[in-house]
Design an enzyme around this catalytic site. Structure first.
Site, PDB file in Angstrom:
ATOM      1  N   SER A   9      29.367  36.070  44.069  1.00 54.83           N
ATOM      2  CA  SER A   9      30.400  35.121  44.976  1.00 54.83           C
ATOM      3  C   SER A   9      31.878  35.073  44.638  1.00 54.83           C
ATOM      4  CB  SER A   9      29.792  33.581  44.884  1.00 54.83           C
ATOM      5  OG  SER A   9      28.635  33.400  45.107  1.00 54.83           O
ATOM      6  N   ALA A 252      30.049  31.149  32.597  1.00 54.29           N
ATOM      7  CA  ALA A 252      29.844  30.627  34.042  1.00 54.29           C
ATOM      8  C   ALA A 252      31.391  31.061  34.584  1.00 54.29           C
ATOM      9  CB  ALA A 252      30.015  29.159  34.069  1.00 54.29           C
ATOM     10  N   LYS A 253      31.579  30.925  35.947  1.00 53.76           N
ATOM     11  CA  LYS A 253      33.000  31.318  36.393  1.00 53.76           C
ATOM     12  C   LYS A 253      34.183  30.445  35.679  1.00 53.76           C
ATOM     13  CE  LYS A 253      31.926  34.030  39.864  1.00 53.76           C
ATOM     14  NZ  LYS A 253      31.807  33.512  41.172  1.00 53.76           N
ATOM     15  N   ARG A 254      33.986  29.486  35.060  1.00 52.42           N
ATOM     16  CA  ARG A 254      34.974  28.838  34.296  1.00 52.42           C
ATOM     17  C   ARG A 254      35.390  29.392  33.159  1.00 52.42           C
ATOM     18  NH1 ARG A 254      30.455  25.648  33.892  1.00 52.42           N
ATOM     19  NH2 ARG A 254      29.728  25.592  31.781  1.00 52.42           N
TER      20      ARG A 254
END
Length: 279
Positions: A9, A252-254
């Protein structure tokens, strides 16, 4: 011919976990086709600049794929057609609950407290009795009635795992009622959901082996159920290990500190990235 895919994504930078998943999918497509798919149904968080970075990072890692790349934002009519079919079969119902409503209902004494599945808190079925007649509703969340759906399946759900614990899998569809609850298949602002879009697109692209992290393994029975309900082929599933940080949490994306682009800027090579993820 084996067909695999990597489907990120564009909502943030790719990190080491993404690199491992993409490299694994690419390797498992040896002699076949590796596809890149952009899962951008979250229009609020998806950004063109992140999509460009995805292409740049993967090319830098040495991966290639056929063009043009499928983007889920171009596939809304296909998702709508699938929802219309499920609605016509009486398997969907509109849901007006927000997260607080679900928490309060799931916390009621008769429910025994909140339980969690692949979509987070398991929905207690508050809106299950709402009207299902007429045309497919617009701009309203739609849930799959798992109890009804289970009765439409002849025999158990079957699929093949090809990861570390390879082998055939079999599960009675009725067990999903307690383990997953009624999942959302169409969100108000998306016109679909991850669960629906991924099975529609995997079938559309002829994916023969779904390569993804172990954190998504518990969603696989739901995906096989949807494939059976919609008359789609069931691919094999390869659930690989997760890349974790120093504290043991999955990336994660963070986790910008482990972004592929940052390692590139600091002078790392694609071979360095492969070593970092244990390849």
């Amino acid at each position: 011919m084996r067909i695999t895919r990597f489907a990120p994504s564009p909502t943030g930078p790719l990190h080491l976990g993404h690199a491992f998943s993409a490299l694994t999918a690419h390797a498992r497509a040896e002699g076949g086709t590796f596809l890149l798919r952009i899962e951008d149904i979250d229009r609020q968080r998806s950004k063109p600049e992140w999509e460009r970075r995805i292409h740049d990072d993967l090319r830098w890692l040495g991966l290639d794929w056929p063009e043009p790349v499928l983007r889920q934002s171009d596939r809304l009519p296909a998702y709508r057609a699938a929802l219309t079919r499920l609605w016509s079969d009486g398997l969907l119902y509109p849901c007006g609950c927000n997260r607080r409503d679900i928490l309060e209902a799931a916390s009621a004494p008769q429910e025994g407290g909140p339980r969690f599945g692949p979509d987070g808190m398991i929905y207690p079925g508050t809106c299950r009795g709402r009207d299902r007649t007429g045309p497919l509703p617009e701009a309203v969340p739609l849930r799959l009635d798992l109890a009804r759906a289970a009765t439409r399946i002849d025999g158990p759900l079957r699929w093949t795992e090809t990861g570390e614990e390879a082998g055939p899998r079999e599960i009675a569809p009725g067990t999903l009622i307690d383990d997953i609850g009624d999942p959302v298949l169409s969100r108000r602002d998306m016109g679909t959901s991850y669960h629906l879009a991924v099975v529609i697109d995997d079938a559309h692209q002829g994916v023969t082996e779904v390569v993804r992290g172990r954190d998504l393994a518990e969603a696989t029975p739901l995906h096989v159920l949807l494939q059976r309900l919609l008359g789609l082929s069931v691919p094999a599933f390869h659930h690989h290990r997760l890349i974790r940080d120093d504290t043991g949490r999955r990336l994660a994306k963070r986790d910008d500190a482990r972004a592929i682009g940052l390692y590139r800027d600091e002078g790392a090579s694609p071979a360095d990235i492969r070593r970092m993820v244990g390849l």
